[in-house]
Enzyme design. Structure first.
Site, PDB file in Angstrom:
ATOM      1  N   ASP A  55      -1.516  -2.195   3.789  1.00  0.00           N
ATOM      2  CA  ASP A  55      -2.023  -1.384   2.308  1.00  0.00           C
ATOM      3  C   ASP A  55      -0.822  -1.428   1.243  1.00  0.00           C
ATOM      4  OD1 ASP A  55      -3.478   0.090   0.542  1.00  0.00           O
ATOM      5  OD2 ASP A  55      -4.465   1.396   2.092  1.00  0.00           O
ATOM      6  N   ASP A  56      -1.050  -1.919   0.106  1.00  0.00           N
ATOM      7  CA  ASP A  56      -0.229  -1.751  -0.985  1.00  0.00           C
ATOM      8  C   ASP A  56       1.192  -2.342  -0.846  1.00  0.00           C
ATOM      9  OD1 ASP A  56      -2.508  -0.404  -2.046  1.00  0.00           O
ATOM     10  OD2 ASP A  56      -1.166   1.529  -2.677  1.00  0.00           O
ATOM     11  N   CYS A  93      -8.109  -1.516  -3.296  1.00  0.00           N
ATOM     12  CA  CYS A  93      -8.387  -1.573  -1.753  1.00  0.00           C
ATOM     13  C   CYS A  93      -9.809  -2.194  -1.432  1.00  0.00           C
ATOM     14  CB  CYS A  93      -8.269  -0.070  -1.267  1.00  0.00           C
ATOM     15  SG  CYS A  93      -6.579   0.423  -1.618  1.00  0.00           S
ATOM     16  N   HIS A 149     -12.612   2.107   4.523  1.00  0.00           N
ATOM     17  CA  HIS A 149     -12.738   2.316   2.989  1.00  0.00           C
ATOM     18  C   HIS A 149     -13.715   1.221   2.322  1.00  0.00           C
ATOM     19  CE1 HIS A 149     -10.470   2.880  -1.024  1.00  0.00           C
ATOM     20  NE2 HIS A 149     -11.340   3.533  -0.942  1.00  0.00           N
ATOM     21  N   HIS A 241       0.629   2.524   1.829  1.00  0.00           N
ATOM     22  CA  HIS A 241      -0.039   3.308   0.748  1.00  0.00           C
ATOM     23  C   HIS A 241       0.547   4.818   0.703  1.00  0.00           C
ATOM     24  CE1 HIS A 241      -3.147   5.321  -1.608  1.00  0.00           C
ATOM     25  NE2 HIS A 241      -3.814   3.938  -1.540  1.00  0.00           N
ATOM     26  N   ASP A 299      -3.253  -5.857   1.237  1.00  0.00           N
ATOM     27  CA  ASP A 299      -4.893  -5.920   0.591  1.00  0.00           C
ATOM     28  C   ASP A 299      -4.534  -6.026  -0.896  1.00  0.00           C
ATOM     29  OD1 ASP A 299      -3.752  -3.457  -0.036  1.00  0.00           O
ATOM     30  OD2 ASP A 299      -5.469  -2.329   0.258  1.00  0.00           O
ATOM     31  N   ASN A 300      -3.440  -5.568  -1.674  1.00  0.00           N
ATOM     32  CA  ASN A 300      -3.357  -5.690  -3.188  1.00  0.00           C
ATOM     33  C   ASN A 300      -1.872  -5.773  -3.232  1.00  0.00           C
ATOM     34  OD1 ASN A 300      -4.995  -2.743  -2.590  1.00  0.00           O
ATOM     35  ND2 ASN A 300      -2.555  -2.934  -3.410  1.00  0.00           N
ATOM     36  N   LYS A 317      -0.525  -3.237  -8.779  1.00  0.00           N
ATOM     37  CA  LYS A 317      -1.525  -2.860  -8.062  1.00  0.00           C
ATOM     38  C   LYS A 317      -2.684  -2.497  -9.335  1.00  0.00           C
ATOM     39  CE  LYS A 317      -3.816   0.910  -5.246  1.00  0.00           C
ATOM     40  NZ  LYS A 317      -3.746   1.920  -4.176  1.00  0.00           N
TER      41      LYS A 317
END
Length: 569
Positions: A55-56, A93, A149, A241, A299-300, A317
């Site tokens: 994540d992130d 996300c 999510h 994240h 994811d990003n 992001k």
């Protein structure tokens, strides 16, 4: 031998050892039975699939992209596998996760605006067939650990209703790494750790989530027989994240980083790297590794305000600049034909659906209407990718470009609308793509940026609402070519308009106050009941009420009879 995780790793190592000892302590009889069974078992040709979604993580934030962060496990797995150097995801996300699960663009699922928020009665639309559902049809045992999510307002939206045999993790987009609580505003706080469809109070030991999720994944591997049934494990880490939380001993490695956000973030990435090291050891220990495909993806893009870095890419992001959508990604597997290579073909997160289903010997029905392509041969053998373009998104709700207009879009497209499209070497953006600076590591927007490119930051009040870049020759998006090549712009705008004709209405409902965890035992979880559920609940209530009133009438009649007898006597 490498030590596992200091104090936290010691605990995980102990858990792994205990899990291993439990299996061996079943006794010699059990191992003999297994060996006897194995004589009659033929290993499945279907590979085990482990999909790791982090994540992130910023594009730069891995050792092999030049980071000062130490990621020996990721570097080794990528070096021995195939690095995806032209790999794209979504800038947020929920959109990335929805496209992974369905193989479809956001405009085809209604999730083209923002993310799915905890208070919204919204989720990945139930009519969409998911990746685990297809793999389950192909005979896979399917398990999810980590961050969902994709909505949970009703039971049908939960992971175990969408194709996963088991689920252990969080439903929201973020939360405390230790307490697993999340607040969405004053008086809107709740617990967010679930086992299946219920709160995992008994499973919670206050462990740091990266350690906890790895431990759970390893226990799944330990309990499953890799020779009898192929396994799909979706391990979606909360890391890295925000909030920036990490066991203290990881911070000691980065004392030389002066920026506290960057230091904590680097420590979180190191903890994540060691988690994947432990997971890889377990794949080998329990007999999966030789027939496993490991996919690693962010994811990003990263958030510089939270210590991440996408340098030298532009943006962050939540933006459609390369820094928001070009991701860290690689495939590691003994099954790859060309190992130790880089794949520079265009690959998108929607491609994993058809690629993994085909790899798992599943079926792809025509009515799935996929936007993804099977890119396994492009990754494994270096063949040309079937993908030539990517619709990054069209968000008709986000129309903040003050001077965007149909005129600016040559009468083909309203450039007030936020949209982004890649075709071959070309990338087109319209509307407001998002924060547009190039941000070096440890440099944030509230500090003076000294690099000479930073004076190219776009000021939205100047009327700019359309950009064109040749991403192959200018991956850092420094030179806008929209004025020089208007014929290319027009062709790209026509392609956008064609895509937009296939879009479904946006799903972005208003906040539902019934979502408040205080109405659900202090837990974030399903709160919405459809008409049938409400009718069934009403019937149960009416039955209880009828029974209760019946008992009261019976008691009253009995009392009246007794009084009557007394009067007669």
């Amino acid at each position: 031998m490498r030590l596992l995780w200091g104090p936290a790793s010691f605990f995980l190592g102990f858990v792994v050892a205990q899990t291993w000892s439990v299996h061996t302590s079943w006794g010699k009889w059990d191992s003999r039975e297994r060996n006897r069974d194995n004589e009659f078992e033929k290993p499945s040709s279907q590979p085990h699939i482990v999909f790791i979604l982090v994540d992130d993580q910023g594009f730069r934030d891995v050792g092999y992209h030049g980071a000062e962060i130490k990621t020996p496990t990721l570097d080794r797995l990528a070096a021995q596998g195939v690095k995806l150097e032209n790999y794209y995801v979504q800038p947020l996300c929920s959109p990335s996760r929805s496209q992974l699960m369905t193989g479809r663009y956001q405009i085809h699922t209604g999730l083209q605006h923002s993310i799915i928020r905890p208070t919204q009665p919204n989720c990945l639309p139930l009519e969409n067939v998911t990746l685990p559902q297809k793999l389950k049809q192909a005979g896979y045992s399917t398990h999810m650990v980590g961050k969902w999510h994709l909505g949970f307002y009703k039971r049908g939206c939960m992971p175990t209703q969408r194709g996963f045999d088991t689920f252990f993790g969080s439903l929201l987009g973020s939360g405390d790494y230790y307490s697993h609580y999340k607040c969405e505003g004053p008086g809107m706080c709740g617990y967010d750790l679930h086992e299946g469809e219920e709160a995992a109070w008994e499973q919670d030991r206050g462990l740091y989530s990266t350690v906890m999720f790895t431990r759970k994944a390893i226990s799944i591997l330990a309990k499953h027989n890799p020779r009898r049934q192929p396994l799909f494990l979706y391990l979606a880490y909360q890391a890295v994240h925000s909030p920036l939380q990490v066991p203290a001993h990881y911070l000691d490695r980065y004392k030389g980083i002066p920026n506290l956000h960057r230091r904590k973030y680097a420590a979180m990435v190191s903890c994540l790297d060691e988690a994947i090291h432990n997971l890889t050891l377990a794949l080998k220990r329990y007999g999966y590794y030789d027939n496993t495909v490991i996919v690693y993806s962010s994811d990003n893009g990263g958030q510089p305000l939270a210590g991440a870095s996408n340098w030298p890419l532009r943006g962050s992001k939540a933006t459609y600049w390369e820094g928001g959508i070009r991701a860290v990604g690689f495939v590691h597997s003994p099954l790859l034909v060309n190992k130790g290579t880089k794949c520079r073909s265009l690959v998108h997160i929607t491609d994993w659906f058809p690629t993994l289903v085909t790899l798992g010997e599943g079926t792809l029905d025509e009515d799935l209407n996929l936007d993804g392509y099977d890119v396994w041969e492009a990754i494994s053998e270096g063949r040309p990718s079937p993908r030539q373009d990517i619709l990054h998104n069209i968000d008709p709700v986000y129309i903040k470009a003050k001077n965007g207009s149909w005129k600016a879009g040559y009468g083909i497209w309203n450039t007030a609308i936020q949209a982004a499209l890649r075709v071959g070497h070309w990338k087109l953006l319209t509307g407001v793509p998002g924060y547009s600076d190039w941000v070096p590591p440890q440099t944030f927007s509230n500090q003076r940026l000294t690099n000479r490119w930073h004076n190219e930051r776009v000021h939205w009040d100047r009327g700019k609402s359309i950009w064109l870049f040749n991403i192959t020759s200018d991956p850092y998006e420094r030179v806008d070519l929209s004025q020089r090549y208007p014929h290319i712009v027009k062709k790209m705008l026509m392609r956008l308009a064609q895509y937009n004709k296939t879009a479904v209405p946006v799903r972005y409902p208003a906040k539902d106050l019934r979502s408040n965890p205080q109405y659900n035992g202090g837990v974030w979880g399903p709160w919405y009941k459809d008409e049938q559920e409400e009718q069934e609940e009403d019937e149960r209530f009416n039955n209880l009420l009828t029974n209760h009133l019946g008992k009261r009438r019976w008691k009253k009649k009995t009392k009246n009879r007794k009084l009557k007898r007394k009067v007669e006597e």
